[in-house]
Design an enzyme around this catalytic site. Structure first.
Site, PDB file in Angstrom:
ATOM      1  CB  CYS A  39      -0.884  -0.015   1.245  1.00  0.00           C
ATOM      2  SG  CYS A  39      -1.844   1.463   1.497  1.00  0.00           S
ATOM      3  CG  HIS A  40       0.540   4.313  -2.795  1.00  0.00           C
ATOM      4  ND1 HIS A  40       1.458   4.874  -3.622  1.00  0.00           N
ATOM      5  CD2 HIS A  40      -0.130   3.397  -3.533  1.00  0.00           C
ATOM      6  CE1 HIS A  40       1.340   4.322  -4.823  1.00  0.00           C
ATOM      7  NE2 HIS A  40       0.389   3.428  -4.781  1.00  0.00           N
ATOM      8  CB  THR A  41       0.151   3.833   4.162  1.00  0.00           C
ATOM      9  OG1 THR A  41      -1.036   4.430   3.632  1.00  0.00           O
ATOM     10  CG2 THR A  41       0.424   4.392   5.533  1.00  0.00           C
ATOM     11  CG  HIS A  61      -0.763  -1.451   6.200  1.00  0.00           C
ATOM     12  ND1 HIS A  61       0.262  -0.911   5.463  1.00  0.00           N
ATOM     13  CD2 HIS A  61      -1.890  -0.887   5.720  1.00  0.00           C
ATOM     14  CE1 HIS A  61      -0.227  -0.053   4.580  1.00  0.00           C
ATOM     15  NE2 HIS A  61      -1.512  -0.021   4.714  1.00  0.00           N
ATOM     16  CD  GLU A  62      -3.960  -3.572   0.801  1.00  0.00           C
ATOM     17  OE1 GLU A  62      -4.163  -2.386   1.074  1.00  0.00           O
ATOM     18  OE2 GLU A  62      -3.806  -3.981  -0.375  1.00  0.00           O
ATOM     19  CB  CYS A  91     -10.580  -3.396  22.339  1.00  0.00           C
ATOM     20  SG  CYS A  91     -11.363  -1.901  23.005  1.00  0.00           S
ATOM     21  CB  CYS A  94     -11.534   1.421  24.255  1.00  0.00           C
ATOM     22  SG  CYS A  94     -11.758   1.771  22.510  1.00  0.00           S
ATOM     23  CB  CYS A  97     -14.790  -0.095  20.892  1.00  0.00           C
ATOM     24  SG  CYS A  97     -13.286  -0.485  19.977  1.00  0.00           S
ATOM     25  CB  CYS A 105     -10.004   0.502  18.588  1.00  0.00           C
ATOM     26  SG  CYS A 105      -9.634  -0.498  20.042  1.00  0.00           S
ATOM     27  NE  ARG A 109      -2.551   5.479  16.359  1.00  0.00           N
ATOM     28  CZ  ARG A 109      -1.378   5.446  15.732  1.00  0.00           C
ATOM     29  NH1 ARG A 109      -0.692   4.325  15.706  1.00  0.00           N
ATOM     30  NH2 ARG A 109      -0.892   6.499  15.100  1.00  0.00           N
ATOM     31  CB  CYS A 169      -5.155  -1.462   3.723  1.00  0.00           C
ATOM     32  SG  CYS A 169      -4.895   0.303   3.899  1.00  0.00           S
ATOM     33  NE  ARG A 364      -3.284  -1.946  -2.157  1.00  0.00           N
ATOM     34  CZ  ARG A 364      -3.287  -0.615  -2.086  1.00  0.00           C
ATOM     35  NH1 ARG A 364      -2.848   0.101  -3.125  1.00  0.00           N
ATOM     36  NH2 ARG A 364      -3.757   0.012  -1.025  1.00  0.00           N
TER      37      ARG A 364
HETATM   38  N1  LIG Z   1      -7.347   6.863   5.147  1.00  0.00           N
HETATM   39  C1  LIG Z   1      -7.047   5.586   5.053  1.00  0.00           C
HETATM   40  O1  LIG Z   1      -7.465   4.752   5.885  1.00  0.00           O
HETATM   41  C2  LIG Z   1      -6.191   5.100   3.898  1.00  0.00           C
HETATM   42  C3  LIG Z   1      -6.114   3.730   3.592  1.00  0.00           C
HETATM   43  C4  LIG Z   1      -5.356   3.337   2.463  1.00  0.00           C
HETATM   44  C5  LIG Z   1      -4.674   4.276   1.704  1.00  0.00           C
HETATM   45  N2  LIG Z   1      -4.749   5.592   2.069  1.00  0.00           N
HETATM   46  C6  LIG Z   1      -4.091   6.635   1.286  1.00  0.00           C
HETATM   47  O2  LIG Z   1      -4.903   6.863   0.133  1.00  0.00           O
HETATM   48  C7  LIG Z   1      -4.088   7.419  -0.913  1.00  0.00           C
HETATM   49  C8  LIG Z   1      -4.343   6.693  -2.207  1.00  0.00           C
HETATM   50  O3  LIG Z   1      -3.893   5.367  -2.104  1.00  0.00           O
HETATM   51  P1  LIG Z   1      -3.746   4.527  -3.477  1.00  0.00           P
HETATM   52  O4  LIG Z   1      -3.153   3.199  -3.111  1.00  0.00           O
HETATM   53  O5  LIG Z   1      -5.024   4.582  -4.254  1.00  0.00           O
HETATM   54  O6  LIG Z   1      -2.645   5.434  -4.216  1.00  0.00           O
HETATM   55  P2  LIG Z   1      -2.203   5.467  -5.746  1.00  0.00           P
HETATM   56  O7  LIG Z   1      -0.895   6.189  -5.781  1.00  0.00           O
HETATM   57  O8  LIG Z   1      -2.327   4.138  -6.360  1.00  0.00           O
HETATM   58  O9  LIG Z   1      -3.287   6.413  -6.458  1.00  0.00           O
HETATM   59  C9  LIG Z   1      -3.159   7.805  -6.431  1.00  0.00           C
HETATM   60  C10 LIG Z   1      -3.720   8.331  -7.760  1.00  0.00           C
HETATM   61  O10 LIG Z   1      -3.753   9.759  -7.705  1.00  0.00           O
HETATM   62  C11 LIG Z   1      -3.293  10.282  -8.961  1.00  0.00           C
HETATM   63  N3  LIG Z   1      -2.795  11.639  -8.706  1.00  0.00           N
HETATM   64  C12 LIG Z   1      -1.610  12.000  -8.176  1.00  0.00           C
HETATM   65  N4  LIG Z   1      -1.545  13.353  -8.064  1.00  0.00           N
HETATM   66  C13 LIG Z   1      -2.728  13.847  -8.528  1.00  0.00           C
HETATM   67  C14 LIG Z   1      -3.281  15.151  -8.681  1.00  0.00           C
HETATM   68  N5  LIG Z   1      -2.579  16.239  -8.327  1.00  0.00           N
HETATM   69  N6  LIG Z   1      -4.530  15.285  -9.192  1.00  0.00           N
HETATM   70  C15 LIG Z   1      -5.225  14.188  -9.575  1.00  0.00           C
HETATM   71  N7  LIG Z   1      -4.768  12.921  -9.474  1.00  0.00           N
HETATM   72  C16 LIG Z   1      -3.531  12.764  -8.948  1.00  0.00           C
HETATM   73  C17 LIG Z   1      -2.240   9.285  -9.436  1.00  0.00           C
HETATM   74  O11 LIG Z   1      -2.083   9.376 -10.849  1.00  0.00           O
HETATM   75  C18 LIG Z   1      -2.861   7.949  -8.980  1.00  0.00           C
HETATM   76  O12 LIG Z   1      -3.694   7.420  -9.992  1.00  0.00           O
HETATM   77  C19 LIG Z   1      -2.649   7.345  -0.398  1.00  0.00           C
HETATM   78  O13 LIG Z   1      -2.313   8.606   0.169  1.00  0.00           O
HETATM   79  C20 LIG Z   1      -2.733   6.308   0.722  1.00  0.00           C
HETATM   80  O14 LIG Z   1      -1.716   6.476   1.700  1.00  0.00           O
HETATM   81  C21 LIG Z   1      -5.496   6.025   3.130  1.00  0.00           C
HETATM   82  C1  LIG Z   2      -5.220   5.338  10.125  1.00  0.00           C
HETATM   83  C2  LIG Z   2      -5.477   6.067   8.866  1.00  0.00           C
HETATM   84  C3  LIG Z   2      -4.414   5.901   7.823  1.00  0.00           C
HETATM   85  C4  LIG Z   2      -4.196   4.454   7.451  1.00  0.00           C
HETATM   86  C5  LIG Z   2      -3.514   4.347   6.129  1.00  0.00           C
HETATM   87  C6  LIG Z   2      -3.350   2.924   5.712  1.00  0.00           C
HETATM   88  O1  LIG Z   2      -2.813   2.843   4.422  1.00  0.00           O
HETATM   89 ZN   LIG Z   3      -2.855   1.030   3.511  1.00  0.00          ZN
HETATM   90 ZN   LIG Z   4     -11.511  -0.284  21.376  1.00  0.00          ZN
END
Ligand SMILES: NC(=O)c1ccc[n+]([C@@H]2O[C@H](COP(=O)([O-])OP(=O)(O)OC[C@H]3O[C@@H](n4cnc5c(N)ncnc54)[C@H](O)[C@@H]3O)[C@@H](O)[C@H]2O)c1
Ligand SMILES: CCCCCCO
Ligand SMILES: [Zn+2]
Ligand SMILES: [Zn+2]
Length: 371
Positions: A39-41, A61-62, A91, A94, A97, A105, A109, A169, A364
């Site tokens: 994942c990108h994270t 984490h995935e 959990c 808490c 939850c 949760c 953490r 994820c 992915r």
């Molecule tokens: N909040 C959460 O729980 C959670 C969970 C998973 C992932 N994420 C986050 O979500 C985001 C996306 O994850 P992903 O795996 O889909 O990423 P990814 O890199 O596969 O997709 C991002 C997309 O955005 C496009 N992009 C980049 N800059 C841009 C812009 N300025 N304008 C328009 N499009 C643009 C890219 O071309 C790409 O297609 C990441 O920041 C990731 O860390 C958050």
């Molecule tokens: C907890 C919110 C961010 C999680 C990002 C996982 O890719």
């Molecule tokens: Zn993730």
């Molecule tokens: Zn909890």
């Protein structure tokens, strides 16, 4: 299992090393990780841009795997169970939850946030006795990992682990951002910024919710064809327009969209995603993870005149309760998972897999952890 209560020495990744994985203590579960996706994270933390990133650590984490052994007091899973490790614990006791208002949760953490286990504030990973930090309470780039029992979801053993690992994820995050966080209604007009795995899952969720228009925005026009099969009905590449993208969208939608989702992690795009929403009711959900220290901004009047700005973690899903439900939905073909897997590789290929994440054709990569 024969290995129960013994230290297991196995391979981890990025730098492929032999690591010792200590037995689970009370309230912990040792999991044999069979498949893990990137994942990108993970990439963000590995980049070193995350000041909260603790090194040396084991990322990931995935994933999906099988319980190898459990510590004292663990009752909800047993050796042999098929599971998905969950960075968003549940959990069920808490304040968070019990609130009925969030999927966050609070139980583990304070330990997982600093790369250790709750019981003794130590790591279960070591190399020649030197501790290696956990990551997000999951650390799935290891053939064996140890997680808290509140951070593992027991799933249908018939589910293909090389596919449902994605339900750890990105896919649930996109679906849940629509279904839980925004609660998109039928007939809504939706804008999705970023057409990667998360954005495509948002599109899939919006289509399932009955959205009338799903506008996909991406700076890579090669993303648009594939996005149609996930539900995107029209596409905009900001590079094709002189005007700010939010103005382009407002002009196209008679005043703005009902819901927008930022699935990139770019704070300027987060502003555009808010400002393309309709006055009076438009709601924008931040899904993307921005670099640490970055801040969002807009004119307060955007909110005073009725727009709503909110965010989501793991799509608002409660992990232990709802990941099994998502697996069942996939098994009943009610949600996609296979379509998000664009590459299958092995643990040995993990560095190539990270490079692939920068290839626009990649959604992915799933790694087989045991070949
Ligand atoms: N909040 C959460 O729980 C959670 C969970 C998973 C992932 N994420 C986050 O979500 C985001 C996306 O994850 P992903 O795996 O889909 O990423 P990814 O890199 O596969 O997709 C991002 C997309 O955005 C496009 N992009 C980049 N800059 C841009 C812009 N300025 N304008 C328009 N499009 C643009 C890219 O071309 C790409 O297609 C990441 O920041 C990731 O860390 C958050
Ligand atoms: C907890 C919110 C961010 C999680 C990002 C996982 O890719
Ligand atoms: Zn993730
Ligand atoms: Zn909890």
């Amino acid at each position: 299992m024969a290995t129960q209560a013994q230290v297991i020495t196995c391979k981890v990744s990025l730098v492929i090393e032999e690591v010792e994985v200590a037995p689970p203590q009370a309230g912990e579960v040792r999991v044999k990780v069979l498949f893990t996706a990137l994942c990108h994270t993970d990439a963000y933390t590995w980049s070193g841009k995350d000041p909260e990133g603790l090194f040396p650590c084991i990322l990931g984490h995935e994933a999906a795997g099988i319980v190898e052994s459990v510590g004292e007091g663990v009752t909800e899973v047993q050796p042999g169970d098929h599971v998905i490790p969950c960075y968003q614990a549940e959990c069920k006791e808490c304040k968070f939850c019990k609130s009925g208002k969030t999927n966050l949760c609070g139980k583990v953490r304070l330990a997982t946030g600093v790369g250790v286990m709750l019981n003794d504030r130590q790591s279960r990973f070591s190399i020649n006795g030197k501790p290696i930090y956990h990551f997000m309470g999951t650390s799935t780039f290891s053939q064996y990992t140890v997680v808290h029992d509140v951070s593992v979801a027991k799933i249908d053993p018939k589910a293909p682990l090389d596919k449902v690992c994605l339900l750890g994820c990105g896919v649930p995050t996109g679906l849940g951002a629509v279904w839980n966080t925004a609660k998109v209604e039928p007939g809504s007009i939706v804008a999705v910024f970023g057409l990667g795995t998360v954005g495509l899952a948002v599109a899939e969720g919006a289509k399932a919710a009955g959205a009338s228009r799903i506008i996909g925005i991406d700076i890579d026009s090669k993303k648009f064809d594939r996005a149609k099969s996930f539900g995107v009905t029209e596409f905009i590449n900001p590079k094709d327009h002189e005007k700010p993208i939010q103005q382009v969208i407002v002009d196209l939608t008679d005043g703005g969209v009902d819901y927008s989702f930022e699935c990139i992690g770019n704070v300027s795009v987060m502003r555009a995603a808010l400002e393309c929403c309709h006055k009076g009711w438009g709601t924008s959900v931040i899904v993307g993870v921005a670099a640490s220290g970055q801040e969002i901004s807009t004119r307060p009047f955007q909110l005073v005149t009725g727009r709503v700005w909110k965010g989501t973690a793991f799509g608002g899903f409660k992990s232990r309760s709802q990941v099994p439900w998502l697996v069942d939905k996939y098994m009943k073909k009610e949600i996609k998972v296979d379509e998000y897997v664009t590459h299958n590789m092995t643990l040995a290929d993990i560095n190539k897999a990270f490079d692939l994440m920068h290839d626009g054709g990649c959604l992915r990569v799933v790694l087989d952890m045991h070949i």
